[in-house]
Design an enzyme around this catalytic site. Structure first.
Site, PDB file in Angstrom:
ATOM      1  N   ASN A  91      27.856  13.748  10.878  1.00  0.00           N
ATOM      2  CA  ASN A  91      28.582  15.016  10.814  1.00  0.00           C
ATOM      3  C   ASN A  91      28.525  15.612   9.423  1.00  0.00           C
ATOM      4  O   ASN A  91      28.646  14.893   8.434  1.00  0.00           O
ATOM      5  CB  ASN A  91      30.058  14.781  11.163  1.00  0.00           C
ATOM      6  CG  ASN A  91      30.218  14.369  12.610  1.00  0.00           C
ATOM      7  OD1 ASN A  91      30.175  15.189  13.517  1.00  0.00           O
ATOM      8  ND2 ASN A  91      30.373  13.067  12.833  1.00  0.00           N
ATOM      9  N   GLU A 123      24.962  16.886  12.922  1.00  0.00           N
ATOM     10  CA  GLU A 123      25.860  17.663  13.775  1.00  0.00           C
ATOM     11  C   GLU A 123      26.584  18.729  12.958  1.00  0.00           C
ATOM     12  O   GLU A 123      27.181  18.439  11.934  1.00  0.00           O
ATOM     13  CB  GLU A 123      26.879  16.733  14.451  1.00  0.00           C
ATOM     14  CG  GLU A 123      26.216  15.691  15.329  1.00  0.00           C
ATOM     15  CD  GLU A 123      27.208  14.967  16.243  1.00  0.00           C
ATOM     16  OE1 GLU A 123      28.424  15.235  16.162  1.00  0.00           O
ATOM     17  OE2 GLU A 123      26.731  14.139  17.044  1.00  0.00           O
ATOM     18  N   GLU A 210      30.813  14.864  25.182  1.00  0.00           N
ATOM     19  CA  GLU A 210      31.695  14.028  24.372  1.00  0.00           C
ATOM     20  C   GLU A 210      32.978  13.710  25.121  1.00  0.00           C
ATOM     21  O   GLU A 210      33.379  14.456  26.015  1.00  0.00           O
ATOM     22  CB  GLU A 210      32.125  14.792  23.124  1.00  0.00           C
ATOM     23  CG  GLU A 210      31.021  15.127  22.177  1.00  0.00           C
ATOM     24  CD  GLU A 210      31.594  15.726  20.899  1.00  0.00           C
ATOM     25  OE1 GLU A 210      31.451  15.077  19.868  1.00  0.00           O
ATOM     26  OE2 GLU A 210      32.194  16.813  20.950  1.00  0.00           O
TER      27      GLU A 210
HETATM   28  P1  C2E Z   1      33.820  14.903  16.394  1.00  0.00           P
HETATM   29  O1  C2E Z   1      32.603  15.054  15.570  1.00  0.00           O
HETATM   30  O2  C2E Z   1      33.973  15.831  17.544  1.00  0.00           O
HETATM   31  O3  C2E Z   1      33.853  13.397  16.868  1.00  0.00           O
HETATM   32  C1  C2E Z   1      34.279  12.984  18.114  1.00  0.00           C
HETATM   33  C2  C2E Z   1      35.686  12.511  18.063  1.00  0.00           C
HETATM   34  O4  C2E Z   1      36.101  12.179  19.353  1.00  0.00           O
HETATM   35  C3  C2E Z   1      35.868  11.243  17.243  1.00  0.00           C
HETATM   36  O5  C2E Z   1      37.148  11.294  16.647  1.00  0.00           O
HETATM   37  C4  C2E Z   1      35.856  10.176  18.283  1.00  0.00           C
HETATM   38  O6  C2E Z   1      36.508   8.993  17.902  1.00  0.00           O
HETATM   39  C5  C2E Z   1      36.606  10.874  19.379  1.00  0.00           C
HETATM   40  N1  C2E Z   1      36.304  10.305  20.680  1.00  0.00           N
HETATM   41  C6  C2E Z   1      35.160   9.745  21.082  1.00  0.00           C
HETATM   42  N2  C2E Z   1      35.208   9.371  22.370  1.00  0.00           N
HETATM   43  C7  C2E Z   1      36.430   9.715  22.805  1.00  0.00           C
HETATM   44  C8  C2E Z   1      37.078   9.593  24.080  1.00  0.00           C
HETATM   45  O7  C2E Z   1      36.533   9.101  25.059  1.00  0.00           O
HETATM   46  N3  C2E Z   1      38.343  10.074  24.163  1.00  0.00           N
HETATM   47  C9  C2E Z   1      38.977  10.637  23.096  1.00  0.00           C
HETATM   48  N4  C2E Z   1      40.206  11.075  23.265  1.00  0.00           N
HETATM   49  N5  C2E Z   1      38.387  10.767  21.883  1.00  0.00           N
HETATM   50  C10 C2E Z   1      37.127  10.310  21.753  1.00  0.00           C
HETATM   51  P2  C2E Z   1      37.370  10.852  15.151  1.00  0.00           P
HETATM   52  O8  C2E Z   1      36.528   9.671  14.841  1.00  0.00           O
HETATM   53  O9  C2E Z   1      38.829  10.747  14.954  1.00  0.00           O
HETATM   54  O10 C2E Z   1      36.790  12.076  14.372  1.00  0.00           O
HETATM   55  C11 C2E Z   1      37.422  13.312  14.448  1.00  0.00           C
HETATM   56  C12 C2E Z   1      36.606  14.388  13.794  1.00  0.00           C
HETATM   57  O11 C2E Z   1      36.504  14.194  12.375  1.00  0.00           O
HETATM   58  C13 C2E Z   1      35.179  14.410  14.278  1.00  0.00           C
HETATM   59  O12 C2E Z   1      35.123  15.070  15.496  1.00  0.00           O
HETATM   60  C14 C2E Z   1      34.496  15.142  13.154  1.00  0.00           C
HETATM   61  O13 C2E Z   1      34.655  16.525  13.297  1.00  0.00           O
HETATM   62  C15 C2E Z   1      35.285  14.697  11.954  1.00  0.00           C
HETATM   63  N6  C2E Z   1      34.517  13.659  11.253  1.00  0.00           N
HETATM   64  C16 C2E Z   1      34.447  12.324  11.526  1.00  0.00           C
HETATM   65  N7  C2E Z   1      33.624  11.728  10.649  1.00  0.00           N
HETATM   66  C17 C2E Z   1      33.158  12.686   9.805  1.00  0.00           C
HETATM   67  C18 C2E Z   1      32.288  12.697   8.664  1.00  0.00           C
HETATM   68  O14 C2E Z   1      31.722  11.689   8.242  1.00  0.00           O
HETATM   69  N8  C2E Z   1      32.069  13.895   8.058  1.00  0.00           N
HETATM   70  C19 C2E Z   1      32.647  15.031   8.512  1.00  0.00           C
HETATM   71  N9  C2E Z   1      32.373  16.157   7.845  1.00  0.00           N
HETATM   72  N10 C2E Z   1      33.471  15.068   9.553  1.00  0.00           N
HETATM   73  C20 C2E Z   1      33.734  13.910  10.197  1.00  0.00           C
HETATM   74 CA    CA Z   2      30.485  15.184  15.799  1.00  0.00          CA
HETATM   75 CA    CA Z   3      32.494  17.021  18.675  1.00  0.00          CA
END
Ligand code: C2E
Ligand code: CA
Ligand code: CA
Length: 470
Positions: A91, A123, A210
């Site tokens: 990301n 992404e 997703e």
């Molecule tokens: P995202 O890119 O849309 O990532 C998907 C989010 O959905 C992730 O949350 C993931 O843990 C969660 N998820 C995956 N499968 C499921 C599911 O079956 N049910 C539910 N309820 N959730 C699920 P996470 O890990 O908390 O990350 C949240 C957001 O934070 C990400 O959304 C992304 O926008 C951001 N993010 C995470 N890592 C990075 C990074 O390294 N850099 C940047 N810039 N943003 C990041």
């Molecule tokens: Ca993503």
């Molecule tokens: Ca996403």
């Protein structure tokens, strides 16, 4: 949770940010394709902070670049030890797309780790693109030229998305989890997902759904043509230490049988683009020896083949978009009750319909079937119509019956055989001679003798054979 700058600085210096990895799965086969890298802050030994908390902070305070670097460095190093077919999706933050050096930074990290950018998908969220599309395009082109693929993240939640798809060289669309989570219950979500997947197919982009949590969602997505899935159903994000176990897990393709009615139709053409599928279907339609058509809920012709159009006494074009009632008003009262029942979800087969189809063409006889068509949620979306016209056969049968009445009482033995050498008629004299009944005789094959005789093949060879078999 509140953190001051000193605390986050120290966390960066100490390297407290780690990549977690969530599996990306090919829905049809269950094959592991790779992982999405998701950042975590190991705040203390037993406290992990989610990215929703620190990413906005990093963006606001200007350390998102340093954070990304730390995450990617670790992620690439970990992934180097994984099978080389596995891909990584990473990301980037919206504001990083204002940084002209983003591509260079990613390139440098990959180089240092010895990881190929051909294995990386970057992404980008939609909101990121809104403010400076031209600059985003430059960065996107640069990433592509380095070998990265590009994914449009959270598709459907931002705005002007279609413009983004047109303007930037995306390889992949990620359908936002908000649509996926409600698609089993909400028709609107389902239709949006179907449209997004169709759009992806039309543009030649992979679609990733997703937030898949249930088998039902996975199956719907697969039948809608979505190629790749991500979500708790397949695995939560895990730390590097757990990857071996995730990779070692054997998976099956999405279990089928939960929900879907058009399986058999779509399964063979899963790889096909919609236009190709349509062409295939059209060929099936046109080649059929029966009249075939599809009516929508208002009983309008959505599609039909030439055979059905001719039965209605017109060209295909004259039917399209018009209702059955408009096109064949004289036949509609006969069909209507069956069509209504099919619209209620009842499959109706083998209805014999006789009527005056076309002025001056005499009576027609047909066998009609009406099959309700259901969408992914079991709602009737229309009726599929199949009509077999057997007017000619019917007429032949009637003639035969007349003939039968004439020959029944004759002394001479009269028998009629069809082109396949089956008995179709025999009079009393013949039956008595053979000491058999109509029930036994009709539809049975004539003997060898009669067949050979009727072919006029009284050759020496066949005569020899017939004497042998005596
Ligand atoms: P995202 O890119 O849309 O990532 C998907 C989010 O959905 C992730 O949350 C993931 O843990 C969660 N998820 C995956 N499968 C499921 C599911 O079956 N049910 C539910 N309820 N959730 C699920 P996470 O890990 O908390 O990350 C949240 C957001 O934070 C990400 O959304 C992304 O926008 C951001 N993010 C995470 N890592 C990075 C990074 O390294 N850099 C940047 N810039 N943003 C990041
Ligand atoms: Ca993503
Ligand atoms: Ca996403």
């Amino acid at each position: 949770m509140r953190f001051d700058r000193g605390e986050t600085n120290r966390a960066l210096e100490r390297g407290e940010f780690f990549p977690y990895f969530q599996p990306l799965i090919e829905l049809r086969t269950g094959k592991l394709l790779g992982f999405e890298v998701l950042a975590r802050w190991q705040y203390s030994t037993d406290e992990m902070i989610a990215p929703d908390v620190f990413i906005p902070l990093a963006e606001r305070e200007g350390w998102i670049g340093a954070l990304t670097q730390q995450i990617l460095q670790r992620a690439f190093t970990v992934a180097l030890a994984l099978p080389s077919a596995l891909q990584l999706s990473v990301n980037v933050s919206p504001i990083q797309l204002r940084d002209q050096s983003l591509a260079k930074q990613i390139e440098a990290v990959a180089k240092a780790a010895g990881f190929s950018l051909n294995r990386v998908t970057v992404e980008i969220t939609e909101s990121a693109l809104a403010d400076n599309l031209e600059q985003a395009r430059q960065i996107a082109e640069e990433l592509k030229s380095l070998g990265c693929k590009l994914a449009l993240d959270d598709f459907g939640t931002g705005y002007s998305s279609l413009r983004h798809l047109q303007y930037l060289p995306f390889d992949e669309i990620k359908v936002d989890s908000s649509f996926v989570s409600s698609m089993a219950q909400k028709r609107e979500s389902r239709k949006i997902v179907a449209a997004v997947v169709g759009l992806g197919q039309s543009l030649g982009l992979a679609t990733v759904a997703e937030g898949i949590e249930t088998a039902e969602q996975a199956e719907m997505l697969m039948w809608l043509g979505c190629g790749i899935g991500q979500g708790w159903l397949f695995g939560k994000p895990v730390p590097a230490e757990s990857l071996a176990a995730v990779i070692g897990t054997t998976r099956n393709g999405v279990a089928t049988g939960v929900a879907f009615p058009w399986k058999n139709l779509s399964i063979g053409s899963m790889e096909g683009l919609p236009a190709q599928k349509l062409a295939q279907l059209q060929a099936v339609y046109d080649g059929a020896p029966v009249g075939l058509g599809f009516l929508d809920r208002d009983l309008r012709y959505v599609n039909l083949n030439r055979q059905l159009a001719e039965m209605g006494g017109g060209a295909v074009e004259e039917h399209l978009g018009r209702t059955v009632q408009e096109v064949v008003p004289h036949l509609f009262p006969i069909f209507e009750p069956y069509l209504r029942r099919a619209l209620q979800g009842e499959p109706i087969t083998g209805i014999e319909v006789t009527g005056q189809a076309i002025e001056g063409k005499g009576a027609t006889s047909a066998l009609a079937s009406y099959q309700p068509a259901f969408d992914e949620a079991g709602e009737v979306v229309g009726v599929s119509v199949a009509v077999l016209d057997f007017t000619a056969r019917k007429q032949a049968e009637e003639k035969l019956q007349q003939y039968e009445r004439v020959v029944e009482g004759l002394e001479e033995m009269i028998v009629v055989v069809d082109r396949d050498y089956r008995y179709v008629l025999a009079n009393r004299a013949f039956l008595d001679n053979r000491a058999t009944t109509k029930e036994k005789l009709l539809d049975s094959w004539t003997g060898k003798f009669l067949r050979r005789w009727s072919k006029g093949s009284w050759t020496n060879a066949s005569r020899a054979e017939s004497s042998n078999t005596k």
